[in-house]
Motif scaffolding. Structure first.
Motif, mmCIF file in Angstrom:
data_model
loop_
_atom_site.group_PDB
_atom_site.id
_atom_site.type_symbol
_atom_site.label_atom_id
_atom_site.label_comp_id
_atom_site.label_asym_id
_atom_site.label_seq_id
_atom_site.Cartn_x
_atom_site.Cartn_y
_atom_site.Cartn_z
ATOM 1 N N VAL A 1 8.712 12.346 -9.347
ATOM 2 C CA VAL A 1 8.103 12.694 -8.004
ATOM 3 C C VAL A 1 6.997 11.654 -7.784
ATOM 4 N N LEU A 2 6.078 11.585 -8.895
ATOM 5 C CA LEU A 2 4.815 10.632 -8.412
ATOM 6 C C LEU A 2 5.483 9.200 -8.080
ATOM 7 N N ARG A 3 6.502 8.797 -8.889
ATOM 8 C CA ARG A 3 7.064 7.481 -8.737
ATOM 9 C C ARG A 3 7.767 7.409 -6.967
ATOM 10 N N MET A 4 8.266 8.499 -6.706
ATOM 11 C CA MET A 4 8.923 8.571 -5.300
ATOM 12 C C MET A 4 7.937 8.652 -4.246
ATOM 13 N N LEU A 5 6.758 9.447 -4.491
ATOM 14 C CA LEU A 5 5.643 9.450 -3.501
ATOM 15 C C LEU A 5 4.893 8.280 -3.345
ATOM 16 N N LEU A 6 4.697 7.316 -4.606
ATOM 17 C CA LEU A 6 3.910 6.233 -4.496
ATOM 18 C C LEU A 6 4.518 5.169 -3.742
ATOM 19 N N SER A 7 6.078 5.088 -4.116
ATOM 20 C CA SER A 7 6.755 3.952 -3.487
ATOM 21 C C SER A 7 6.944 3.905 -2.182
ATOM 22 N N SER A 8 6.795 4.859 -1.363
ATOM 23 C CA SER A 8 6.526 5.144 0.181
ATOM 24 C C SER A 8 5.118 5.120 0.596
ATOM 25 N N VAL A 9 4.046 5.164 -0.246
ATOM 26 C CA VAL A 9 2.643 5.133 0.395
ATOM 27 C C VAL A 9 2.458 3.904 1.009
ATOM 28 N N PRO A 10 1.834 3.907 2.279
ATOM 29 C CA PRO A 10 1.590 2.495 2.921
ATOM 30 C C PRO A 10 0.162 2.029 2.601
ATOM 31 N N ALA A 11 0.060 0.868 2.652
ATOM 32 C CA ALA A 11 -1.075 0.256 2.259
ATOM 33 C C ALA A 11 -2.158 0.388 3.512
ATOM 34 N N ASP A 12 -3.413 0.311 3.109
ATOM 35 C CA ASP A 12 -4.405 0.501 4.253
ATOM 36 C C ASP A 12 -4.744 -0.954 4.721
ATOM 37 N N ALA A 13 -3.728 -1.501 5.614
ATOM 38 C CA ALA A 13 -3.988 -2.854 6.136
ATOM 39 C C ALA A 13 -4.674 -2.801 7.319
ATOM 40 N N SER A 14 -5.527 -2.020 7.627
ATOM 41 C CA SER A 14 -6.330 -1.907 8.982
ATOM 42 C C SER A 14 -7.350 -3.121 8.959
ATOM 43 N N ALA A 15 -7.808 -3.342 7.837
ATOM 44 C CA ALA A 15 -8.962 -4.249 7.528
ATOM 45 C C ALA A 15 -9.042 -4.791 6.171
ATOM 46 N N PRO A 16 -9.333 -5.949 6.026
ATOM 47 C CA PRO A 16 -9.196 -6.420 4.658
ATOM 48 C C PRO A 16 -10.098 -5.725 3.472
ATOM 49 N N GLU A 17 -11.449 -5.371 4.035
ATOM 50 C CA GLU A 17 -12.365 -4.864 3.208
ATOM 51 C C GLU A 17 -11.921 -3.392 2.750
ATOM 52 N N ARG A 18 -11.362 -2.875 3.758
ATOM 53 C CA ARG A 18 -10.853 -1.300 3.697
ATOM 54 C C ARG A 18 -9.696 -1.277 2.405
ATOM 55 N N LEU A 19 -8.883 -2.499 2.646
ATOM 56 C CA LEU A 19 -7.539 -2.546 1.914
ATOM 57 C C LEU A 19 -8.036 -2.841 0.358
ATOM 58 N N ARG A 20 -9.349 -3.848 0.141
ATOM 59 C CA ARG A 20 -9.860 -4.066 -1.099
ATOM 60 C C ARG A 20 -10.304 -2.945 -1.867
ATOM 61 N N GLN A 21 -10.986 -2.019 -0.978
ATOM 62 C CA GLN A 21 -11.503 -0.644 -1.540
ATOM 63 C C GLN A 21 -10.344 0.394 -2.020
ATOM 64 N N ASP A 22 -9.231 0.178 -1.192
ATOM 65 C CA ASP A 22 -8.219 1.016 -1.430
ATOM 66 C C ASP A 22 -7.521 0.760 -2.712
ATOM 67 N N ILE A 23 -7.303 -0.772 -2.907
ATOM 68 C CA ILE A 23 -6.679 -1.101 -4.247
ATOM 69 C C ILE A 23 -7.654 -0.663 -5.452
ATOM 70 N N LYS A 24 -8.862 -1.282 -5.071
ATOM 71 C CA LYS A 24 -9.703 -0.855 -6.319
ATOM 72 C C LYS A 24 -9.841 0.508 -6.767
ATOM 73 N N ALA A 25 -9.666 1.391 -5.697
ATOM 74 C CA ALA A 25 -9.604 2.752 -6.147
ATOM 75 C C ALA A 25 -8.294 3.167 -6.830
ATOM 76 N N TRP A 26 -7.099 2.657 -6.638
ATOM 77 C CA TRP A 26 -5.899 2.839 -7.054
ATOM 78 C C TRP A 26 -5.852 2.207 -8.698
ATOM 79 N N LEU A 27 -6.479 1.106 -8.628
ATOM 80 C CA LEU A 27 -6.708 0.411 -10.141
ATOM 81 C C LEU A 27 -7.357 1.488 -11.178
#
Length: 560
Positions: A240-266
């Motif tokens: 279930v987790l793998r299916m959900l994360l495979s469809s979660v879109p990246a927050d590409a609205s701004a580079p800094e926001r995407l950077r923070q999003d990736i940092k939180a996922w890591l």
């Protein structure tokens, strides 16, 4: 009548070669009964599809494979195949054919029906299908707990197409009911997974602007991450987790926001987290990278797009789970990352080299996928490429695991193709190892012929004792079943160049004047009147009569 295959695009030629290879595999007596072999082939192949075009070129082959498949685990792998956006215009019929195959698939079990829905929800994103998805979601609530979670997770992956605004008129009621269904599940979840699943569905809707009065995408994304972090993931819940994360879109609205999003996922993928979370997170990050999300986020803006190469290098040093390593192997750093972090790039290459000699075959397999992806991306130095070639030659001679050898069979080494080394593996006692050798030789011949190098192929055949004055006779040094059917390859190229799907192998064989079991002659190079291609005509020498071009498959209705 002009030969349409002469004007096939590079994408259509690659798609023809992929489909021809999968058809050839389907006729192999070792391949057909071994579901694990097929599952492993497609799982590693998905992680080796480096660019969007490479992923698209597998769509016709994927449609054929789905129509033949009976194992649910293999079908689940098909449903996860990436679909880049936007699709090239010539690939739209391929997607439509894949949708048609999934629609017609005879799903007999609850799990097969869920897999079928997961595939259709990702492929067919038209608003007009929302009433159907809503009925399935309501029915899914009454399934057993595990089947229920999988069914809802599959449906939560639906997202509007780019530019699709909330519908009006007759379609508005179904769209509003779809939003209410997930909002209710989000506010009053019946289980921990209900919250995850509903958050994923709402995130897709919020990103598309379908929740004007609801939570913002940033809030839904943060709450979803928090729920994943707080709850442990059991072995059964990992799907279930793998299916959900495979469809979660990246927050590409701004580079800094995407950077923070990736940092939180890591942070969720740290070394002490369960491997199920690490695998799912790195699979999601690799998917974002392959889709070009990370690169586009910094195009023409400041700061630069997120660079994950140092994080990858650190994670690789302590990662020992094969599934997580395979997900990491799918992350391929770009030129900007390699230039900005050369030491991390060399550390990643060195780590994959060491892991390719690990005692665990699963880790060796993941490492070879990682090394191959880095070589394709141009990350390797001259010295590292030399080591790659030497290690590859050693591995194909000594590797005893069938799945690792199948991965090696899909890798092209630097320099000339090691035909003699693969020929020695044809006498291996293990059926799957012999299949890997056949696949390597067959794929090499198909790639060279399909790439316009027909004269080189003829030279190889001549050195192998092949009679080349007329038709292709049986090889002296190579078994008959490694020979490509060049006539069939030409049929596929012609159909794809004309914008059609090719006829099925059985239907095409009925239209031939000579049996398909007799290898077709290797075509001569066509006069330079257009792009090179596999042709059905020669200058004075023919093998049987010219097969008529027919397309028994009706054209699928395009889902524009």
């Amino acid at each position: 009548m002009s030969d349409l295959s002469l004007f096939a695009s590079p994408l259509a030629r690659q798609a023809a070669r992929n489909l021809h290879t999968v058809e050839w595999l389907s006729e192999n007596g070792t391949w057909r009964p071994d579901w694990f072999c097929r599952w492993d082939f497609w799982r590693t192949r998905r992680m080796m599809a480096r660019t969007p075009d490479e992923a698209v070129a597998w769509l016709p082959a994927l449609a054929f494979a789905v129509s033949c498949e009976e194992d649910a685990d293999v079908l689940a792998e098909f449903a996860r195949w990436p679909l880049p956006e936007p699709l090239p215009p010539e690939a739209l019929p391929w997607r439509d054919r894949l949708i048609q195959v999934w629609e017609q698939y005879p799903a007999d079990t609850t799990r097969e029906k869920t897999i079928r829905l997961a595939a259709l929800v990702r492929l067919d994103r038209r608003v007009g299908r929302l009433p159907e998805w809503l009925r399935e979601a309501r029915r899914g609530r009454y399934l057993g707990w595990y089947d229920r979670d999988l069914r809802l997770a599959a449906l939560a992956g639906w997202r509007p197409r780019p530019g699709d605004a909330p519908p009006h008129g007759d379609k508005a009621e179904a769209a509003q009911a779809w939003v209410r269904f997930w909002e209710e599940a989000y506010r009053t979840p019946g289980s921990k997974l209900d919250g995850w699943i509903a958050a994923t569905a709402l995130l897709h809707l919020a990103e598309a602007g379908w929740l004007p009065s609801g939570p913002s995408p940033e809030r839904v994304r943060a709450e979803f991450r928090q729920r994943v972090q707080q709850w442990p993931v059991s072995y059964r819940e990992r799907s279930v987790l793998r299916m959900l994360l495979s469809s979660v879109p990246a927050d590409a609205s701004a580079p800094e926001r995407l950077r923070q999003d990736i940092k939180a996922w890591l942070k969720l993928a740290h070394r002490n987290a369960r491997w199920e979370k690490r695998e799912a997170v790195w699979g999601m990050l690799a998917a974002w990278q392959r889709e070009g999300v990370l690169e586009r986020s910094g195009r023409g803006r400041l700061p630069e797009p997120p660079l994950l190469l140092p994080d990858l290098a650190r994670a690789l040093e302590c990662e020992g789970h094969s599934g997580t390593l395979l997900a990491m192997a799918g992350y391929i750093p770009g030129a900007v990352e390699v230039s900005a972090h050369p030491e991390a790039a060399r550390a990643v290459v060195a780590r994959w080299e060491a892991l390719s000699r690990n005692d665990d075959w699963r880790i060796r397999q993941a490492a070879w996928v990682g090394r191959w992806n880095l070589r394709l991306a141009g990350v390797l130095t001259v010295e590292e490429q030399t080591r790659f070639g030497a290690d590859y030659m050693e591995a194909i001679g000594s590797e005893n695991d069938r799945d690792v050898l199948l991965a090696l069979a899909r890798i092209t080494p630097p320099g000339s193709f090691p035909l003699d080394d693969w020929k020695r593996r044809l006498s291996d006692r293990n059926n799957e190892c012999r299949l890997a050798a056949r696949l390597a030789i067959h794929g090499w011949l198909v790639d060279m012929a399909g790439g316009g190098q027909r004269r080189q192929v003829r030279q190889v055949l001549r050195r192998a004792g092949q009679e080349v004055t007329g038709t292709v006779a049986p090889f002296v040094n190579l078994p008959h079943d490694v020979l490509p059917d060049f006539r069939r390859l030409h049929e596929i190229e012609t159909a794809l160049a004309a914008g059609h799907l090719p006829p099925s192998p059985d239907a095409a064989g009925e239209n031939r004047a000579t049996p398909r079991a007799v290898p077709a002659r290797l075509p001569e190079a066509h006069p330079r009147t257009g792009p090179p291609g596999i042709t059905g005509q020669t200058t004075g020498r023919i093998a049987g009569s010219e097969p008529p071009v027919c397309h028994p498959f009706p054209e699928a209705v395009r889902h524009e």
